[in-house]
Design a protein around this motif. Structure first.
Motif, PDB file in Angstrom:
ATOM      1  N   ARG A  80       0.540  -1.199  -0.382  1.00 51.70           N
ATOM      2  CA  ARG A  80      -0.078  -0.113   0.477  1.00 51.70           C
ATOM      3  C   ARG A  80       1.027   0.917   0.486  1.00 51.70           C
ATOM      4  N   TYR A  81       2.249   1.096   0.185  1.00 49.28           N
ATOM      5  CA  TYR A  81       2.869   2.171   0.685  1.00 49.28           C
ATOM      6  C   TYR A  81       4.365   2.379  -0.038  1.00 49.28           C
ATOM      7  N   SER A  91      -4.723   6.929   7.411  1.00 46.39           N
ATOM      8  CA  SER A  91      -5.063   8.055   5.833  1.00 46.39           C
ATOM      9  C   SER A  91      -5.349   9.222   6.182  1.00 46.39           C
ATOM     10  N   GLU A 117       0.302   5.247  -1.504  1.00 47.04           N
ATOM     11  CA  GLU A 117       0.154   5.880  -0.894  1.00 47.04           C
ATOM     12  C   GLU A 117       1.249   6.178   0.074  1.00 47.04           C
TER      13      GLU A 117
END
Length: 118
Positions: A64-65, A114, A92
């Motif tokens: 995700r990161y 987030s 992200e």
């Protein structure tokens, strides 16, 4: 680790990212861009973060990161156009503030951590 202060987080970041004691650490700093944690280094950094502070990993997902080691344009092209898999190079941003909030909460909760558009 019982100490969940900003100072303990800053000390951890300085040690793990090998930053100078003179370099300021700010909440908006990106773990990847500002702290220089990419690929395997980012994976090790986050593993040490969870272990050092005894943080529940919750729904933390590396992908995700961060991009995997070697996951660049060639990998993207091959995955997306040759293998016809959904793939994006966009991730992200993971910030120092997100680390701090997870530290205070004792758990990683991607939805709560987030950044909100707004």
């Amino acid at each position: 680790m019982e100490n969940r202060s900003w100072e303990s987080l800053a000390s951890f970041i300085r040690h793990e990212a090998r930053l100078s004691p003179k370099e300021a650490i700010a909440p908006g700093m990106s773990v990847e861009d500002d702290l220089g944690q990419h690929g395997d280094d980012a994976d090790h950094f986050m593993q040490r973060f969870f272990e050092f502070f005894c943080i529940d990993r919750g729904d933390y997902d590396f992908h995700r990161y961060f991009l995997m080691e070697g996951e660049g344009l060639l990998y993207h092209f091959f995955s997306k156009y040759m293998m016809r898999r959904k793939h994006s190079l966009k991730r992200e941003p993971l910030t120092v503030e997100m680390l701090h909030q997870a530290l205070l909460n004792g758990k990683w909760d991607s939805g709560a951590l987030s950044p909100r558009d707004g």
